[in-house]
Design an enzyme around this catalytic site. Structure first.
Site, mmCIF file in Angstrom:
data_model
loop_
_atom_site.group_PDB
_atom_site.id
_atom_site.type_symbol
_atom_site.label_atom_id
_atom_site.label_comp_id
_atom_site.label_asym_id
_atom_site.label_seq_id
_atom_site.Cartn_x
_atom_site.Cartn_y
_atom_site.Cartn_z
ATOM 1 N N HIS A 1 3.137 -4.048 -1.649
ATOM 2 C CA HIS A 1 2.347 -4.712 -2.444
ATOM 3 C C HIS A 1 2.833 -6.118 -2.664
ATOM 4 C CE1 HIS A 1 -0.359 -1.149 -3.924
ATOM 5 N NE2 HIS A 1 0.237 -0.872 -2.804
ATOM 6 N N ASP B 1 -7.579 0.583 4.296
ATOM 7 C CA ASP B 1 -7.847 -0.500 3.255
ATOM 8 C C ASP B 1 -6.833 -1.319 2.948
ATOM 9 O OD1 ASP B 1 -6.723 1.831 1.959
ATOM 10 O OD2 ASP B 1 -7.756 1.228 0.148
ATOM 11 N N GLU C 1 -7.968 3.874 -0.197
ATOM 12 C CA GLU C 1 -6.884 4.637 -0.954
ATOM 13 C C GLU C 1 -6.247 3.837 -1.936
ATOM 14 O OE1 GLU C 1 -2.956 5.832 -2.047
ATOM 15 O OE2 GLU C 1 -3.326 3.991 -0.896
ATOM 16 N N GLU C 2 -6.385 2.444 -2.150
ATOM 17 C CA GLU C 2 -5.712 1.838 -3.246
ATOM 18 C C GLU C 2 -6.486 1.857 -4.351
ATOM 19 O OE1 GLU C 2 -2.770 0.695 -2.858
ATOM 20 O OE2 GLU C 2 -2.273 0.403 -0.707
#
Length: 406
Positions: A363, A80, A138-139
């Protein structure tokens, strides 16, 4: 045998780069992955693997059955992306506005598919089975790992390995760590309900903004005075919202934050203590409190035997000088669910390279990594699989040099 597998992995490297860049250009957000799992599943099917799609929701699992009986190893990658605008100046920049692979999950996916291709070509020589877990979401809590496990992705698995590229570690280096390595991550929301009034007449109010300010300070006493100082913990208030006018005492205030812990007893203590402190701070002044605590991912615990296996293999392959012991991190990762069920370890592979501006943190809008990190992930996955399935009989030789990392 392992030299042949590494040679084949190197032949597939340009293909891995191409696949990674395709994912990078067309990222998909957590719980909205559609094309990515299709691409992954199509690739695994082309290798003759037994493939399940929609695992736990959007996950993909491929089973490679070796030509000889033996144990079963699982390898995991996530796929993702994040809701971030890609600001890099590269040909493979995200084509999807406001969405980018800013954490390296495209690297993980492409690397694991290369491993699947290599091992599938040598399946008749494999004394056991390999499960390739391609995970969604996962995020974003609650994540994809837990529903995939509940849907059977670990059925029959004896051990699991996972890897994460790291833009903070130079390419060519490996980071390992035993025990608790990443924290449990929870969230909380506290709503304070007081009594509004004109700012000129505070005596007619029960001021939730004032009480909330006291509460933010009081919450910090939980870690400093209630938690064992030898057990790390963090309570962070991230938002504090109240009021809309400069001369009006508001009716309500809201505080949200995150809690990070490693030990379950500390996690339980903090969940209860936040509620106690919120009530004590506010109710004595005539305000009421609504408190919600939401548990996220558990703490990630790397098992000793599997961690030592990866560490020793990495030292043989890349030299002791290129293998580092990582300190525990207060970040979180839902790989933790897998190692709650079966023994395993989660390690880092360096991707930092200042020469290509691959230095930004995860990020970040300009995040990128050296794609040679896929070689490191692939080589260590293959080495760990063969070493485990052969009970340590298959050991690689040095593969990295100062002139050519990985």
């Amino acid at each position: 045998m392992i030299a042949k597998l590494f040679a084949r992995l190197e032949e597939l490297y340009p293909e891995a780069v191409q696949f990674r860049r395709d994912l990078h250009m067309y990222p998909e957000l957590s719980f909205h992955e559609v094309n990515t799992p299709e691409k992954v599943a199509d690739t695994l099917r082309s290798l003759g693997l037994d493939v399940r799609t929609g695992v736990g929701g959007r996950g993909v699992v491929g089973l490679l059955t070796g030509g000889k009986p033996g144990k079963t190893v699982a390898l995991r990658a996530d796929f993702d992306a994040l809701p971030i605008q890609d600001e890099k100046d590269v040909a493979y920049k995200s084509r999807i506005p406001g969405v980018m692979h800013a954490c390296g999950h495209d690297i993980h996916t492409a690397a694991l598919l290369s491993v699947a291709k290599v091992l599938s070509e040598f399946r008749e020589e494999l004394p056991g089975n390999i499960v390739f877990i391609h995970q969604f979401a996962e995020e974003v809590i609650p994540g994809g790992a837990k529903p995939m496990i509940e849907d059977g992705c670990l059925d029959g698995v004896d051990v699991i390995f996972g890897a994460h590229v790291a833009s903070s570690i130079p390419v060519g280096q490996i980071g390992v760590g035993e025990g608790y390595m990443m924290a449990a991550g929870d969230s909380f929301e506290i709503e304070l309900i007081g009594k509004g009034a004109h700012g000129a007449y505070p005596h007619l109010s029960v001021d939730p903004l004032l009480l909330g300010s006291q509460l933010v300070v009081n919450l910090q006493q939980i870690v400093s005075r209630r938690v064992d100082p030898l057990k790390p913990a963090v309570i962070t208030c991230g938002t504090f919202t109240s009021g809309q006018a400069y001369n009006v005492i508001p009716e309500t205030a809201k505080i949200t934050g995150t809690v990070r812990t490693f030990h379950e007893d500390v996690r339980d203590l903090i969940e209860e203590a936040i509620g106690q402190v919120a009530a004590a701070t506010c109710e004595g002044a005539g305000a009421t409190v609504r408190y919600t605590y939401t548990r996220g991912y558990p703490a990630l615990f790397n098992h000793a035997e599997e961690t030592k296996r990866v560490e020793e293999l990495a030292k043989v392959m890349y030299g002791e000088e290129n293998v580092m012991q990582l300190p525990p991190s207060m970040g979180m990762e839902d790989f933790a669910y897998y190692v709650q069920k079966v023994p395993g370890t989660f390690f880092n592979v360096g991707g930092m390279n200042p020469d290509i501006q691959a230095t930004y943190p995860h990020h970040h809008p300009k995040f990128d990594v050296d794609e040679r990190s896929m070689r490191g992930i692939g080589q260590l996955f293959i080495a760990a699989v063969l070493h485990y399935l052969t009970d340590g009989e298959v050991v690689p030789e040095r593969v990295g040099t100062e002139a050519s990392v990985f």
